[in-house]
Design an enzyme around this catalytic site. Structure first.
Site, PDB file in Angstrom:
ATOM      1  N   ASP A  98       1.252   2.865   3.698  1.00 58.86           N
ATOM      2  CA  ASP A  98       0.352   3.900   3.171  1.00 58.86           C
ATOM      3  C   ASP A  98       1.204   5.135   2.844  1.00 58.86           C
ATOM      4  OD1 ASP A  98      -1.811   5.297   2.283  1.00 58.86           O
ATOM      5  OD2 ASP A  98      -2.681   5.677   4.247  1.00 58.86           O
ATOM      6  N   HIS A 151       0.844  -1.209   0.000  1.00 59.72           N
ATOM      7  CA  HIS A 151       0.000   0.000   0.000  1.00 59.72           C
ATOM      8  C   HIS A 151       0.872   1.250   0.000  1.00 59.72           C
ATOM      9  CE1 HIS A 151      -3.877   2.030   1.721  1.00 59.72           C
ATOM     10  NE2 HIS A 151      -3.146   2.907   1.058  1.00 59.72           N
TER      11      HIS A 151
HETATM   12  O1  DOR Z   1      -3.777   9.869   4.531  1.00 63.50           O
HETATM   13  C1  DOR Z   1      -4.002   9.346   3.458  1.00 63.50           C
HETATM   14  N1  DOR Z   1      -3.402   9.789   2.338  1.00 63.50           N
HETATM   15  N2  DOR Z   1      -4.884   8.363   3.383  1.00 63.50           N
HETATM   16  C2  DOR Z   1      -5.317   7.860   2.217  1.00 63.50           C
HETATM   17  O2  DOR Z   1      -6.098   6.952   2.226  1.00 63.50           O
HETATM   18  C3  DOR Z   1      -4.841   8.426   0.944  1.00 63.50           C
HETATM   19  C4  DOR Z   1      -3.522   9.085   1.116  1.00 63.50           C
HETATM   20  C5  DOR Z   1      -3.097   9.949  -0.029  1.00 63.50           C
HETATM   21  O3  DOR Z   1      -3.326   9.562  -1.182  1.00 63.50           O
HETATM   22  O4  DOR Z   1      -2.498  10.990   0.211  1.00 63.50           O
HETATM   23 ZN    ZN Z   2      -6.425   4.655   2.269  1.00 65.89          ZN
END
Ligand code: DOR
Ligand code: ZN
Length: 422
Positions: free
Chosen positions: A301, A56
């Site tokens: 993430d 991710h």
């Molecule tokens: O904090 C986040 N940033 N959560 C997400 O789900 C998407 C991500 C982003 O694309 O910046």
């Molecule tokens: Zn997300």
């Protein structure tokens, strides 16, 4: 190309043993004692892991190259020890068709650092209205589908997506936040939102969507994967679903097992992330669930943003943390050094589990396997400094945090793609 990785402490599924690894033509040709070749990597005092996999990340290309691109993201990934990364489709244009999937794969091939696996979107433009070209994206090489960044609010569309994706052997990765309930919230709803006056987002916004994805998975008999779980209550939903045999898997990120929402009180926009950092009860639950396997894997993430996206008032700042260069040391320091898990478990959460969940290969050091290998110095201590990141995204709330575990070599298909200090 033929060489041996000498005298490392090798992290196997069932324990850590001192041995040598012979690498030949991109594969692990042999694992054992007293192996030799013309060339050697001296891994004395170092730990040798199956190549780390991050299922991710946001690489931002095409469209948001000011935040990151496939080259800078790949450089950051190998510096973080990652041999494979799966990139989310919230680019511009959104990766909702085979052309974008093909573009990402061809850029990654030119860059030639880590393996980049594109994730297609669930709906066209991630708008939640109409299914994307799931079959064509699968044929082009997408490894999963997700509308990450948002939930698919229409349950019928999510059902259809799961059925289509399953037909093509892909999994749906679900970002879980009920948009109506979030209603513009930017931090966790609780004491910190009250103290700061920042708009809160209630746990239930996440839990409701986790419950829905579990209900769909259970009714349809189709697997689903829950992205970046942040609530203790969401973890309980996953735990009980798994206990009755629902095919649900789930991930969380270092910021959820390191931080509590106290950090938002300084209005540092690098603490702003979706879903939000929650409370101590949640933090402990995430660590415990990674330990007992209720949460299958650790992801970053990795959400790089530019200074101009973050150096604004808190409510206006972009959501996200640049995490790919700190994930290994944060995970090792908090989970292994503090006794939540051992090294084989860490390798399971950061390599074998994501490989298995997405069916993308890798995840184990054994004879015949692809030579994707991460070598780390677990005794090395350093202080995180976001400004020194290779990623274009310097947005981390961990600057100043002291951690253990430095990546020394990242090897992909037998080729050294990162060597510390070189
Ligand atoms: O904090 C986040 N940033 N959560 C997400 O789900 C998407 C991500 C982003 O694309 O910046
Ligand atoms: Zn997300």
């Amino acid at each position: 190309m033929r060489y041996v990785i000498k005298n490392g402490s090798v992290v196997f599924k069932d324990g850590v043993r001192n041995c040598d690894i012979l690498v030949e033509d991109g594969r692990i040709a042999a694992v054992g004692e007293g192996l030799d070749a013309e060339k050697a990597i001296d891994a004395e005092g170092l730990h040798v892991f199956p190549g780390l996999i991050d299922m991710h990340v946001h690489l931002r290309e095409p469209g948001f190259e000011g935040k990151e691109d496939i080259e800078s993201g790949s450089r950051a990934a190998v510096a973080g020890g990652f041999t494979q990364v799966c990139c989310m489709p919230n680019t511009n244009p959104v990766c909702d068709n085979a052309v974008v999937v093909t573009y990402i794969l061809s850029r990654a091939k030119e860059v030639n650092l880590c393996k980049v696996r594109p994730i297609g979107s669930i709906t066209k433009g991630e708008k939640g209205e109409e299914l994307a070209e799931i079959g064509k994206m699968a044929a082009a090489g997408a490894v999963a589908i997700s509308d990450d960044g948002r939930s698919v609010m229409d349950s019928k569309i999510m059902r259809l997506a799961m059925e289509y994706a399953d037909g093509f052997g892909l999994k749906c990765l679900a970002h879980c936040e009920d948009e109506n309930l979030v209603d513009g919230g930017v931090v966790n709803e609780g004491l910190s939102s009250t103290i700061t006056g920042l708009k809160g987002s209630i746990r239930a916004a996440e839990d409701i969507m986790i419950a829905r994805e579990i209900a769909l998975s259970e009714s349809l008999g189709i697997p689903v994967h829950i992205c970046h779980v942040s609530t203790y209550s969401g973890i309980e939903l996953i735990r009980s679903a798994k206990a009755r045999g629902v095919k649900v898997t789930a991930e969380s990120c270092p910021h959820y097992f390191w931080l509590t929402d106290d950090v938002v009180r300084g209005f540092d926009t690098d603490t702003k992330v979706n879903p939000p950092i929650r409370e101590e009860r949640d933090r402990q639950a995430v660590a415990a669930a990674l330990s007992d396997g209720t949460l299958d894997c650790i992801v970053t993430d990795h959400a790089p943003h530019s200074k101009k996206d973050k150096q604004v008032e808190y409510p206006l700042a972009a959501f996200g943390i640049s995490g790919i260069e700190t994930s290994f040391s944060l995970s090792y320091t908090k989970l292994v050094k503090e006794g939540e898990m051992d090294l084989p478990q860490l390798a399971e959460r950061m390599s074998a589990a994501p490989a298995r969940i997405l069916g993308i290969g890798g995840g184990e050091i054994k004879e015949g396997a692809v030579a994707d290998i991460t070598i780390a110095d677990l005794a090395a201590k350093y202080v995180i400094d976001g400004e020194k990141f290779i990623s274009k995204g310097k947005n981390t709330p961990f600057t100043g945090t002291e951690v253990y575990g430095r990546i020394v070599y990242t090897i992909v298909d037998g080729q050294i793609k990162y060597a510390a200090g070189r």
